[in-house]
Write a protein that holds these residues in place. Structure first.
Motif, PDB file in Angstrom:
ATOM      1  N   THR A 205      -8.915  23.902  17.881  1.00 55.17           N
ATOM      2  CA  THR A 205      -8.118  24.325  17.630  1.00 55.17           C
ATOM      3  C   THR A 205      -7.069  23.256  17.320  1.00 55.17           C
ATOM      4  N   LEU A 206      -5.865  23.797  16.649  1.00 56.06           N
ATOM      5  CA  LEU A 206      -5.153  23.146  16.070  1.00 56.06           C
ATOM      6  C   LEU A 206      -3.869  23.085  16.249  1.00 56.06           C
ATOM      7  N   SER A 207      -3.269  22.183  17.496  1.00 53.31           N
ATOM      8  CA  SER A 207      -1.775  22.319  17.431  1.00 53.31           C
ATOM      9  C   SER A 207      -0.931  22.761  16.593  1.00 53.31           C
ATOM     10  N   THR A 208       0.033  23.803  17.513  1.00 52.00           N
ATOM     11  CA  THR A 208       1.499  23.761  16.715  1.00 52.00           C
ATOM     12  C   THR A 208       2.788  21.974  16.194  1.00 52.00           C
ATOM     13  N   THR A 209       2.002  21.264  17.006  1.00 48.30           N
ATOM     14  CA  THR A 209       3.327  20.527  16.310  1.00 48.30           C
ATOM     15  C   THR A 209       1.929  19.327  15.501  1.00 48.30           C
ATOM     16  N   SER A 210       3.404  19.541  14.395  1.00 48.61           N
ATOM     17  CA  SER A 210       2.672  18.487  13.149  1.00 48.61           C
ATOM     18  C   SER A 210       3.776  17.477  12.790  1.00 48.61           C
ATOM     19  N   LEU A 211       2.884  16.551  12.321  1.00 43.47           N
ATOM     20  CA  LEU A 211       3.240  15.588  11.755  1.00 43.47           C
ATOM     21  C   LEU A 211       3.850  15.086  10.924  1.00 43.47           C
ATOM     22  N   GLN A 212       5.117  14.799  10.261  1.00 39.54           N
ATOM     23  CA  GLN A 212       5.216  14.505   8.705  1.00 39.54           C
ATOM     24  C   GLN A 212       4.952  13.816   7.970  1.00 39.54           C
ATOM     25  N   ILE A 213       4.625  13.707   6.601  1.00 39.39           N
ATOM     26  CA  ILE A 213       4.331  12.983   5.888  1.00 39.39           C
ATOM     27  C   ILE A 213       5.300  12.405   4.741  1.00 39.39           C
ATOM     28  N   GLY A 214       4.725  10.306   5.146  1.00 41.33           N
ATOM     29  CA  GLY A 214       5.391   9.695   4.209  1.00 41.33           C
ATOM     30  C   GLY A 214       5.546   9.385   3.576  1.00 41.33           C
ATOM     31  N   ALA A 215       6.397   7.871   2.510  1.00 35.43           N
ATOM     32  CA  ALA A 215       5.627   8.052   0.968  1.00 35.43           C
ATOM     33  C   ALA A 215       4.869   7.193   0.506  1.00 35.43           C
ATOM     34  N   GLY A 216       4.686   6.797   1.551  1.00 36.92           N
ATOM     35  CA  GLY A 216       3.271   5.757   1.526  1.00 36.92           C
ATOM     36  C   GLY A 216       3.048   5.771  -0.178  1.00 36.92           C
ATOM     37  N   PRO A 217       1.333   6.783  -0.541  1.00 41.29           N
ATOM     38  CA  PRO A 217       1.349   7.340   0.349  1.00 41.29           C
ATOM     39  C   PRO A 217      -0.047   6.479   1.433  1.00 41.29           C
ATOM     40  N   VAL A 218       0.148   5.958   3.024  1.00 40.50           N
ATOM     41  CA  VAL A 218      -1.083   5.527   3.679  1.00 40.50           C
ATOM     42  C   VAL A 218      -0.644   6.051   5.039  1.00 40.50           C
ATOM     43  N   CYS A 219      -1.660   7.083   4.892  1.00 40.56           N
ATOM     44  CA  CYS A 219      -1.929   7.726   6.305  1.00 40.56           C
ATOM     45  C   CYS A 219      -2.608   7.019   7.701  1.00 40.56           C
ATOM     46  N   GLY A 220      -1.605   7.106   8.749  1.00 42.41           N
ATOM     47  CA  GLY A 220      -2.715   6.190  10.142  1.00 42.41           C
ATOM     48  C   GLY A 220      -2.274   6.791  10.917  1.00 42.41           C
ATOM     49  N   LEU A 221      -2.031   7.856  11.729  1.00 44.20           N
ATOM     50  CA  LEU A 221      -2.453   8.814  12.664  1.00 44.20           C
ATOM     51  C   LEU A 221      -2.820   8.185  14.072  1.00 44.20           C
ATOM     52  N   GLN A 222      -2.368   7.384  14.789  1.00 38.32           N
ATOM     53  CA  GLN A 222      -3.275   6.512  15.692  1.00 38.32           C
ATOM     54  C   GLN A 222      -3.187   7.501  17.027  1.00 38.32           C
ATOM     55  N   ILE A 223      -4.112   7.926  17.559  1.00 43.48           N
ATOM     56  CA  ILE A 223      -4.007   8.672  18.809  1.00 43.48           C
ATOM     57  C   ILE A 223      -4.607   7.443  20.253  1.00 43.48           C
TER      58      ILE A 223
END
Length: 394
Positions: A205-223
Motif C-alpha cells: 500500500t502507499l501511505s497518504t502522507t507524502s514528502l516534498q521534493i527539493g531543488a537538489g535534486p539528490v533524493c535521500g529518504l532515510q527510514i
C-alpha cells in the motif's frame, strides 16, 4: 538523482525482536499489516510477478568468496544469522553476490542472489531480511531500470521482482527497512512516497502522507524503525521535512537539522531515544558537524555541547542511549562517544583511508559497519573495539 553516497543508516537497524532493534526480525512470521485508511492499494503476488527459481545452497563450512568481492549492504535478524550483499567481478563481468552467516560472521555460505539487471549489479544494492525466509534486495543502476525490488519468501530459493505501479512506476527506491512484521520502502518521485507491505507477501500500500521534493535534486529518504515506531528524514542536499510512524500510520513530522543548511543522518536506540548528526552550514556557512539528541521520541531535540571532531559527517548508529558511533564518509576512522556527545575518540582506524557507507547494530553490544571499499567490520562490545570480517576467498 538519488544520493547513493550513503545507504540505509539507522540506530539499531537490523533486528526488531531483540534489544532496541529496528530492521529485521526473528523467526516468527509476519504480524497482520496495520489498517491504513485512504491508501492506494496494489498487490503483487509472487505467482503473478516475474519469478526466478534458484537452488539455495545448504549452510555449510565457509563458501569461498570470489576474488574482488566488495560488500555493499548487511542485515542481521539475530546475533547469529545475517546476510551480506555485494558485487563480485571477473574481468569485465560483474554479478551480485549474496552470503549468509549462521554463526555471527565466523563463517559465510553463498546463497543465490536475484538476477539483477544493470551496470552495477550489487555494489549499490541493499539487502534486508525480516526472518530466515522473508527478505528483499533493492538494486540500483545508472542505466534503466534504475531501481529494482526483489523479494523472497523461502530464504532465497526463489526471487520475484516486485513491479512499481503508478504513481511510483518510474520512481527510485531510496531506502527499505523492516520491523514488527511490516516492510517499508521510500520512493523518490514527485512527490516522494512511502510504501508498506506485510513481510510474508508482496501486498503493498502507499501511505497518504507524502514528502516534498527539493531543488537538489539528490533524493535521500532515510527510514529508521524501532518496532512499531519509525521516523523518516527527507534529505535533498539539505533536510527538507520528515514523517513519523505511530500506530501503523505515517504522519508529517519536523525532523532536526531543518534549519542547518545542510544534510543530516538519524539513528534511534529505542522508541524514545534518537540522535541526529547534522552537517550544518554547507550552503550558508560556517560549516560544522553537530549532534542533536531526543529523549521523547523525536518530539524535541537538544543540541550537544560540542561540535564533532571531523569536517564531514556520515552514517551513524546508537546502540543504547548516550552511545553513538559515526563513520564519516570522508574520514577513515570510526569515531564514538559513550557519554552523550561530551567526548569523542576513534574506535577503529582501518589500514586504508576510505570513508564509511554503513553503520548499524543488531543488539546493544553487537554491531557491523561497511567501509566505502567494501570492507566489513564487526564489534561485540558496544562499539569500543572493531575487527574486520575475514571472508574466505577463492
Amino acid at each position: 538523482m538519488m544520493d547513493v553516497r550513503r545507504r540505509v543508516i539507522a540506530g539499531i537497524v537490523v533486528l526488531p525482536l531483540v534489544v532496541a532493534a529496528g530492521c529485521g526480525g526473528g523467526t516468527p512470521k509476519a504480524t497482520p499489516l496495520p489498517t491504513v485508511p485512504s491508501t492506494t492499494h496494489f498487490a503483487n503476488s509472487p505467482t503473478t510477478s516475474t519469478t526466478t527459481s534458484l537452488t539455495t545452497s545448504t549452510t555449510s563450512p565457509s563458501t569461498p568468496v570470489p576474488q574482488g568481492f566488495e560488500a555493499a549492504s548487511v542485515t542481521f535478524v539475530s546475533p547469529e544469522m545475517g546476510w551480506v550483499l555485494g558485487t563480485s567481478c571477473a574481468g569485465t563481468s560483474c554479478a551480485a553476490t549474496l552470503f549468509r552467516t549462521d554463526d555471527a560472521g565466523k563463517s559465510w555460505s553463498a546463497i543465490p542472489a536475484p538476477p539483477i539487471v544493470g551496470d552495477v549489479p550489487g555494489n549499490d544494492g541493499e539487502v534486508r531480511f525480516a526472518n530466515a525466509e522473508d527478505g528483499w534486495v533493492v538494486a540500483r543502476s545508472s542505466t534503466a531500470p534504475y531501481s529494482q525490488l526483489w523479494a523472497t519468501f523461502d530464504g532465497g530459493s526463489q526471487w520475484h521482482i516486485v513491479p512499481f505501479p503508478a504513481p511510483v512506476g518510474n520512481d527510485t527506491i531510496s531506502d527499505l527497512e523492516t520491523a514488527n512484521g511490516v516492510v517499508y520502502a521510500s520512493f523518490c518521485g514527485d512527490p516522494d512516497r512511502i510504501g508498506l507491505s506485510p513481510v510474508n507477501v508482496s501486498d503493498w500500500t502507499l501511505s497518504t502522507t507524502s514528502l516534498q521534493i527539493g531543488a537538489g535534486p539528490v533524493c535521500g529518504l532515510q527510514i529508521v524503525l524501532q518496532g512499531k515506531d519509525g521516523w523518516l528524514m527527507n534529505v535533498d542536499r539539505t533536510v527538507i521535512d520528515g514523517a513519523h510512524l505511530d500506530n501503523g500510520l505515517w504522519t508529517p513530522w519536523n525532523p532536526p537539522c531543518e534549519d542547518n543548511a545542510g544534510p543530516g543522518e538519524l539513528a534511534a536506540s529505542d522508541p524514545e531515544h534518537l540522535v541526529a548528526v547534522c552537517e550544518g552550514g554547507v550552503y550558508s556557512g560556517p560549516a560544522a558537524v553537530e549532534m542533536y539528541s531526543s529523549s521523547n521520541g523525536g518530539a524535541t531535540f537538544v543540541l550537544a555541547p560540542h561540535s564533532l571532531p571531523q569536517d564531514d559527517y556520515g552514517p551513524c548508529a546508537s546502540p543504547s542511549p548516550g552511545v553513538i558511533i559515526i563513520g564519516s564518509s570522508g574520514q577513515a576512522d570510526l569515531i564514538g562517544s559513550f557519554d552523550g556527545g561530551e567526548q569523542w575518540s576513534p574506535v577503529y582506524s582501518p589500514p586504508t583511508g576510505e570513508g564509511w557507507q554503513y553503520v548499524g547494530f543488531t543488539t546493544s553490544t553487537q554491531g557491523v559497519a561497511i567501509q566505502e571499499n567494501g570492507t566489513v567490520v564487526m564489534t561485540f562490545d558496544g562499539g569500543h573495539n572493531w575487527e574486520p570480517v575475514n571472508f574466505p576467498t577463492t
